[in-house]
Design a protein around this motif. Sequence first.
Motif, PDB file in Angstrom:
ATOM      1  N   PRO A   1      -0.852   7.663   5.080  1.00 60.74           N
ATOM      2  CA  PRO A   1      -0.211   8.432   4.009  1.00 60.74           C
ATOM      3  C   PRO A   1      -0.875   9.793   3.806  1.00 60.74           C
ATOM      4  CG  PRO A   1      -0.497   6.144   3.339  1.00 60.74           C
ATOM      5  CD  PRO A   1      -1.222   6.301   4.651  1.00 60.74           C
TER       6      PRO A   1
ATOM      7  N   LYS B   1       9.514   4.333   6.767  1.00 61.76           N
ATOM      8  CA  LYS B   1       8.859   5.586   7.144  1.00 61.76           C
ATOM      9  C   LYS B   1       9.386   6.052   8.499  1.00 61.76           C
ATOM     10  CE  LYS B   1       4.281   7.684   7.158  1.00 61.76           C
ATOM     11  NZ  LYS B   1       2.846   7.449   6.929  1.00 61.76           N
TER      12      LYS B   1
ATOM     13  N   ASP C   1       0.797  -1.224   0.000  1.00 59.74           N
ATOM     14  CA  ASP C   1       0.000   0.000   0.000  1.00 59.74           C
ATOM     15  C   ASP C   1       0.835   1.282   0.000  1.00 59.74           C
ATOM     16  OD1 ASP C   1      -2.124  -1.706   0.099  1.00 59.74           O
ATOM     17  OD2 ASP C   1      -2.601  -1.365   2.218  1.00 59.74           O
ATOM     18  N   GLU C   2       2.001   1.226   0.620  1.00 59.70           N
ATOM     19  CA  GLU C   2       2.804   2.446   0.763  1.00 59.70           C
ATOM     20  C   GLU C   2       4.151   2.359   0.062  1.00 59.70           C
ATOM     21  OE1 GLU C   2       2.892   3.748   4.922  1.00 59.70           O
ATOM     22  OE2 GLU C   2       1.193   2.400   5.303  1.00 59.70           O
TER      23      GLU C   2
ATOM     24  N   GLY D   1       7.589   2.826   2.529  1.00 65.50           N
ATOM     25  CA  GLY D   1       6.717   2.840   3.693  1.00 65.50           C
ATOM     26  C   GLY D   1       7.308   2.079   4.870  1.00 65.50           C
TER      27      GLY D   1
END
Length: 309
Positions: free
Chosen positions: A247, A177, A169-170, A174
Amino acid sequence: MAVTVASELAPTVAVKIFSAGTAACVADLVTFPLDTAKVRLQIQGEFKSTNVQKKYRGVFGTIFTMVKTEGPRSLYSGLVAGLHRQMSFASVRIGLYDSMKQFYTRGSGDVGIGTRILAGSTTGAMAVAFAQPTDVVKVRFQAQVRLPENGAVKRYDGTISAYRTIARDEGIRGLWKGCLPNIARNSIVNCSELVTYDIIKELILKYKLMTDNMPCHFTAAFAAGFCTTIVASPVDVVKTRYMNSVPGQYTGAINCALIMLLKEGTTAFYKGFMPSFLRLGSWNIVMFVSYEQIKRGVCRLKEYWNSPK
């Protein structure tokens, strides 16, 4: 850490790495509920616009509320990722600390405070660059509420699933992060913990206040935990908020810190201070005492194994 017992073999780098990772896992098993309470208190108030009342009050109140509303297992949400994190983080940042001191002094026995700080900062940054994904997943698990309340939904079903979901998803980024604030935080924590422990233990032994045993390790570790909490709390709160954010919520760690300052004031940077101190103090005590004992135990085992039968 700074002084070894003459009658024992000096621990090798491999022994230190193994001992540090194992000791950190032992400390995490003991103190994980306090860390989870700290994370919940740190992210509380993040969405003031939703008019959600404060759910958690104080470290023990937070633990009681979590047990009552989500069950005892919620206190250990993210434990697997936490153990992944400690085995990879601690083995690097603690296990390589003495080697890094020797590297910067080129093997000289004269180690000043500047060299200790530089060594602690280096191994702290190395640990984050290597193991940041484990910290991201741990924080996400600790922050998620097990029961859907006020629109909160359980985000991940398992540790491996969390790694996959975040990467999907990221993107791979991610998983890293909050890497920069975590490097800052881990470097500060590492310096505070290791340098304080190193210096206090060295002074205790130098002035013969105690021998190189558990009371000495306990005293130095307690002081290290207290100093670390004071120094590292602000960057720790920002790191937790940013790594747990969806996000687009923040443009970066500095933006996260500015929003916290404007919306919640300076006290927001010390949210969860008591659980942070309880956790870091107890974590340092368990970790350093375990670290010293595991190191000695492994060295004695090697000495026994290599001795003529």
